[in-house]
Write an enzyme that holds these catalytic residues in place. Structure first.
Site, PDB file in Angstrom:
ATOM      1  N   SER A  93      -1.572  15.001  11.705  1.00 27.85           N
ATOM      2  CA  SER A  93      -1.178  14.524  10.387  1.00 27.85           C
ATOM      3  C   SER A  93      -2.353  13.824   9.733  1.00 27.85           C
ATOM      4  O   SER A  93      -3.181  13.203  10.400  1.00 27.85           O
ATOM      5  CB  SER A  93       0.006  13.559  10.522  1.00 27.85           C
ATOM      6  OG  SER A  93       0.509  13.210   9.254  1.00 27.85           O
ATOM      7  N   ASP A  94      -2.426  13.935   8.414  1.00 27.01           N
ATOM      8  CA  ASP A  94      -3.445  13.233   7.647  1.00 27.01           C
ATOM      9  C   ASP A  94      -2.877  12.951   6.270  1.00 27.01           C
ATOM     10  O   ASP A  94      -2.023  13.695   5.776  1.00 27.01           O
ATOM     11  CB  ASP A  94      -4.723  14.051   7.529  1.00 27.01           C
ATOM     12  CG  ASP A  94      -5.877  13.200   7.039  1.00 27.01           C
ATOM     13  OD1 ASP A  94      -6.401  12.407   7.835  1.00 27.01           O
ATOM     14  OD2 ASP A  94      -6.225  13.296   5.842  1.00 27.01           O
TER      15      ASP A  94
END
Length: 192
Positions: free
Chosen positions: A68-69
């Protein structure tokens, strides 16, 4: 149960993933998060989520890896983690009375097969009109210098907002659980 790995060192993402009650472990991906020239915010968060998952998959070839970012976007500009008090103050002054879009890249990678599910999940924050005094008090109390957009919505940062707009408020904290649950179920992991 598949070997579930969160490719992150974020304590905020761990707290969110804990809510699902699934056994998992964390491995920090340690990748370069520099945007590429002319890369859109959506492309950036999707690429980084996938790269984080791939980096961890090299260490755990039988894992189901979550990457995730997140970035904040205002007037087309990516607003990252402020890191300093001064930068956080400037970010909040700029956001005052305006809307900021948050994009969270989410990836679920099956390291065994190489199959990945990747999405960019949007969420919009409408800020109240903030005085310099309000901003200063907030920053002194919460010190959100490691948070994109200079606030912690799970804490006192909620006081900065007029309203929120999106499918999953967890996206704002960095891990869109509603989308992740769908991805996990697509990969054969039953959450309920």
């Amino acid at each position: 149960m598949k070997n579930l790995i969160l490719a992150s060192s974020s304590p905020f993402r761990r707290v969110l993933l804990d809510r699902l009650g699934l056994p998992y472990r964390c491995i920090s991906p340690g990748i370069d998060e520099t945007p590429q020239p002319h890369e859109t915010p959506e492309a950036l968060v999707q690429r980084l989520a996938l790269e984080k998952a791939r980096a961890v998959a090299r260490q755990v070839p039988q894992g189901l890896i979550i990457g995730s970012d997140q970035v904040a976007v205002l007037d087309g500009d990516i607003i990252g983690k402020p890191l300093t008090h001064e930068t956080a103050r400037c970010q909040l002054q700029r956001a005052s009375g305006r809307s900021v879009q948050f994009l969270t890249g989410l990836c679920l990678l099956d390291a065994r097969t190489g199959e990945s599910q990747v999405e960019a999940v949007p969420f919009r924050v409408h800020f109240r009109t903030l005085s310099d005094r309000m901003i200063e008090h907030y920053l002194q109390r919460e010190q959100p210098y490691q948070c994109a957009g200079s606030f912690k919505s799970e804490g006192l940062g909620i006081a900065l907002f007029e309203r929120l707009e999106g499918d999953d408020p967890n996206s704002l904290i960095g891990l869109p659980l509603i989308r992740l649950i769908r991805m996990l179920e697509n990969a054969g992991v039953e959450v309920l």
